[in-house]
Design a protein around this motif. Structure first.
Motif, PDB file in Angstrom:
ATOM      1  N   HIS A   1     105.721  78.824  17.190  1.00 54.18           N
ATOM      2  CA  HIS A   1     106.505  79.526  18.215  1.00 54.18           C
ATOM      3  C   HIS A   1     105.728  79.514  19.529  1.00 54.18           C
ATOM      4  CE1 HIS A   1     103.795  82.545  16.479  1.00 54.18           C
ATOM      5  NE2 HIS A   1     103.733  83.045  17.704  1.00 54.18           N
TER       6      HIS A   1
ATOM      7  N   HIS B   1     105.165  81.549  23.502  1.00 54.84           N
ATOM      8  CA  HIS B   1     105.163  82.900  24.067  1.00 54.84           C
ATOM      9  C   HIS B   1     105.773  82.870  25.458  1.00 54.84           C
ATOM     10  CE1 HIS B   1     103.273  85.335  20.985  1.00 54.84           C
ATOM     11  NE2 HIS B   1     102.699  84.217  20.619  1.00 54.84           N
TER      12      HIS B   1
ATOM     13  N   HIS C   1     102.071  77.827  18.786  1.00 50.51           N
ATOM     14  CA  HIS C   1     101.147  77.933  17.660  1.00 50.51           C
ATOM     15  C   HIS C   1     101.837  78.355  16.374  1.00 50.51           C
ATOM     16  CE1 HIS C   1      99.775  82.408  18.548  1.00 50.51           C
ATOM     17  NE2 HIS C   1     101.071  82.279  18.593  1.00 50.51           N
TER      18      HIS C   1
ATOM     19  N   TYR D   1      98.093  88.638  26.110  1.00 49.15           N
ATOM     20  CA  TYR D   1      99.135  87.814  26.730  1.00 49.15           C
ATOM     21  C   TYR D   1      99.184  88.142  28.215  1.00 49.15           C
ATOM     22  CZ  TYR D   1     100.383  87.429  21.865  1.00 49.15           C
ATOM     23  OH  TYR D   1     100.315  87.214  20.523  1.00 49.15           O
TER      24      TYR D   1
END
Ligand SMILES: [Fe+2]
Length: 201
Positions: free
Chosen positions: A94, A96, A150, A166
């Protein structure tokens, strides 16, 4: 150290580390700036006396993880979470959104397989091209650029506790995608697929 005293000390070192990280990452999205941020997050993660399963408990049910928000800038940037993951924690590939990410290890080992989307002219099959693999553990960290993807799994049949930074919080990360490597398909990643997030600031 008592729990309240420990939280005070933890918030002090987190504030210092996040100030250091923001000052290098604010300079721009280069690999060099991301690596400088990574060094600061690894130094913070080295304080394993402040990041314990006592303060950041594992799931009590069969959930894969519990996330704890421990820092966020007023604009929702530089969101830092503690991730306490069960031994069966696994996330299919996925992204981010466009947020840069740094994941630094405190306890346990977590494999990060890193991918990029396959370009139209790149040979091979499927939506992704594997670019490498990093084992996040104490003293180690994985980084993701805005185009990074990742696939994550806990290792050794043991729980883990890691720091996830993040450049934007989960809400601001916007549209995200996950990938089914067997079916070769991309599909939207929904926020409600995350386990519980507790505000632990
Ligand atoms: Fe992730």
């Amino acid at each position: 150290m008592e729990m309240s005293e420990r939280k005070q000390e933890r918030n002090r070192v987190i504030a210092q580390a996040m100030s250091d990280i923001a000052s290098v990452m604010d300079k721009g999205p280069s690999l060099e700036n991301l690596e400088a941020g990574k060094a600061h997050l690894i130094a913070l993660a080295a304080r394993d006396d402040l990041f314990t399963f006592e303060d950041f408990p594992l799931p009590q049910d069969d959930a894969m993880e519990c996330s704890y928000l421990i820092h966020e800038a007023p604009d929702g940037g530089y969101a830092l979470y503690v991730n306490s993951g069960a031994p069966h924690q696994y996330y299919a590939p996925h992204d981010h959104g466009v947020a840069r990410a740094i994941i630094a290890g405190v306890r346990g080992r977590e494999r990060h397989q890193l991918y990029l989307r396959r370009g139209p002219d790149e040979p091979g099959e499927g939506p992704l091209v594997k670019k490498g693999e990093v084992v996040v553990a104490a003293g180690e960290a994985a980084t993701m650029q805005p185009d990074g993807i990742h696939e994550v799994n806990a290792m050794d049949g043991k729980p883990l506790l890691h720091l996830h930074l993040y450049a934007k919080n989960f809400v601001l990360q916007g549209e995200r995608w996950k990938y089914d490597l067997d079916r070769g398909e991309a599909e939207p990643f929904h926020l409600n697929e995350l386990g519980s997030i507790t505000d632990a600031r």
